[in-house]
Write a protein that holds these residues in place. Sequence first.
Motif, PDB file in Angstrom:
ATOM      1  N   ASP A  72       0.818  -1.208   0.000  1.00 17.83           N
ATOM      2  CA  ASP A  72       0.000   0.000   0.000  1.00 17.83           C
ATOM      3  C   ASP A  72       0.851   1.257   0.000  1.00 17.83           C
ATOM      4  O   ASP A  72       0.394   2.319  -0.428  1.00 17.83           O
ATOM      5  CB  ASP A  72      -0.962   0.011   1.190  1.00 17.83           C
ATOM      6  CG  ASP A  72      -0.237  -0.099   2.526  1.00 17.83           C
ATOM      7  OD1 ASP A  72       0.766  -0.849   2.601  1.00 17.83           O
ATOM      8  OD2 ASP A  72      -0.674   0.537   3.502  1.00 17.83           O
ATOM      9  N   ASN A  73       2.096   1.168   0.482  1.00 19.33           N
ATOM     10  CA  ASN A  73       2.995   2.330   0.458  1.00 19.33           C
ATOM     11  C   ASN A  73       4.440   1.846   0.506  1.00 19.33           C
ATOM     12  O   ASN A  73       5.116   1.955   1.537  1.00 19.33           O
ATOM     13  CB  ASN A  73       2.717   3.278   1.621  1.00 19.33           C
ATOM     14  CG  ASN A  73       3.424   4.620   1.457  1.00 19.33           C
ATOM     15  OD1 ASN A  73       4.284   4.781   0.589  1.00 19.33           O
ATOM     16  ND2 ASN A  73       3.069   5.584   2.284  1.00 19.33           N
ATOM     17  N   PRO A  74       4.958   1.295  -0.609  1.00 21.01           N
ATOM     18  CA  PRO A  74       6.336   0.797  -0.604  1.00 21.01           C
ATOM     19  C   PRO A  74       7.368   1.887  -0.366  1.00 21.01           C
ATOM     20  O   PRO A  74       8.454   1.614   0.141  1.00 21.01           O
ATOM     21  CB  PRO A  74       6.486   0.184  -2.006  1.00 21.01           C
ATOM     22  CG  PRO A  74       5.450   0.869  -2.842  1.00 21.01           C
ATOM     23  CD  PRO A  74       4.304   1.132  -1.915  1.00 21.01           C
ATOM     24  N   THR A  75       7.030   3.136  -0.693  1.00 21.13           N
ATOM     25  CA  THR A  75       7.977   4.235  -0.507  1.00 21.13           C
ATOM     26  C   THR A  75       8.372   4.371   0.951  1.00 21.13           C
ATOM     27  O   THR A  75       9.563   4.480   1.289  1.00 21.13           O
ATOM     28  CB  THR A  75       7.367   5.556  -1.008  1.00 21.13           C
ATOM     29  OG1 THR A  75       7.018   5.421  -2.388  1.00 21.13           O
ATOM     30  CG2 THR A  75       8.347   6.707  -0.854  1.00 21.13           C
ATOM     31  N   LEU A  76       7.375   4.393   1.818  1.00 21.53           N
ATOM     32  CA  LEU A  76       7.650   4.569   3.249  1.00 21.53           C
ATOM     33  C   LEU A  76       8.537   3.450   3.775  1.00 21.53           C
ATOM     34  O   LEU A  76       9.497   3.694   4.524  1.00 21.53           O
ATOM     35  CB  LEU A  76       6.332   4.606   4.015  1.00 21.53           C
ATOM     36  CG  LEU A  76       6.395   5.093   5.469  1.00 21.53           C
ATOM     37  CD1 LEU A  76       6.780   6.558   5.518  1.00 21.53           C
ATOM     38  CD2 LEU A  76       5.051   4.877   6.149  1.00 21.53           C
ATOM     39  N   ALA A  77       8.227   2.214   3.386  1.00 20.39           N
ATOM     40  CA  ALA A  77       9.014   1.075   3.842  1.00 20.39           C
ATOM     41  C   ALA A  77      10.433   1.135   3.291  1.00 20.39           C
ATOM     42  O   ALA A  77      11.405   0.899   4.021  1.00 20.39           O
ATOM     43  CB  ALA A  77       8.345  -0.229   3.419  1.00 20.39           C
ATOM     44  N   ASN A  78      10.586   1.463   2.013  1.00 25.55           N
ATOM     45  CA  ASN A  78      11.920   1.499   1.413  1.00 25.55           C
ATOM     46  C   ASN A  78      12.789   2.594   2.005  1.00 25.55           C
ATOM     47  O   ASN A  78      14.002   2.415   2.150  1.00 25.55           O
ATOM     48  CB  ASN A  78      11.805   1.678  -0.105  1.00 25.55           C
ATOM     49  CG  ASN A  78      11.408   0.394  -0.801  1.00 25.55           C
ATOM     50  OD1 ASN A  78      11.689  -0.692  -0.325  1.00 25.55           O
ATOM     51  ND2 ASN A  78      10.730   0.514  -1.934  1.00 25.55           N
TER      52      ASN A  78
END
Length: 346
Positions: free
Chosen positions: A324-330
């Motif tokens: 749902d939000n790979p940016t935050l995790a990466n």
Amino acid sequence: MRLLGAAQEGGSTISECFLAASRIDPKDGGDSWYREWIRIANLSNERANAVFERGHVLTAQSNWLRAINYYQASTFEFDAADNEHQSVLRTMRACARRYIAHLTPAGEVVEIPWLEDYALEGYFLPAPAASDRTPVIICMGEPGHRKEEYLFKAARYARDRGMSLLAVDLLGSGTGTKFDKVVGRPDLETAVGHVMDYLTTRDDIDQHRIAILGDGSGSSFVARGVAFDNRFAAVVCDGGIWDMQERAFLMERLSPSCAGSEATNGGLPGRRFRCPVLITMGEHGWLEPDHVTDLFERLGIDHPDISLKIFKSSETAAAQGHRDNPTLANEFIFDWLADRLESVSG
């Protein structure tokens, strides 16, 4: 959700996703799904090739990246041996090769020996403007995960932090038909050591600063591989939690009296991680947060340098695989990797 989440990473556009979705007829089975995603993929690929001929390399690269993701989406319902599936994958890989060939510095398609008749294939993306040996991040997904996804999902995070990246999968250099025979092997973790062996032959990377990112719930094979290899400086994976979960499930089915601590103790029997480990999970992933925390605490008994980050729904990145939000995790993952690799001295 995966396709929409990829939009902020350059792997799709929201408008194209909604356009394709609006044309899909749920009553038409997989034919409609394939037809609409392949249409969007072909348009992106054709647009990329056209603007490239006019000298607009950056726009071409953006369109090749999106085409890669759309081609991958189109094959979702296909068996690996299907002729259409193989044709789509060949086109997808052609997009990936054109993309990395026009990076600055240019990327490489590399072949990594593994099994006797089955080599791994990877994309090596050197760090930009590097005047010395650089740290490198290996990205490996769960079995069946395609390395092409890392070109938009992870590459820029490594590049922006001065790190090289090696994206590799277990699918080999073909179209995946042999993979069905390979995926059932009990020793998938041996691939991890072979990837490390390959990197140690390169003279442009720092052998003391090699980290690995094992992506997906099936990344326990990465954890096992790292536990058997003391050359890694850091690892982001499930830490063996999925192995522990499966072991507990099987023990409960076979003998309920053995369920519990005996079933989940020691995700990696007789082996300890020799480097820092980060486990990231989403609050709404396949495993309940409380259960993950319990398994993590059991791991911590034998592996003290291990960290857990559970993304809450209030901050997003809380779905399975953070889709749902790979940016935050990466951002979190690559900051953690950068800190660990910076602390390592050659």
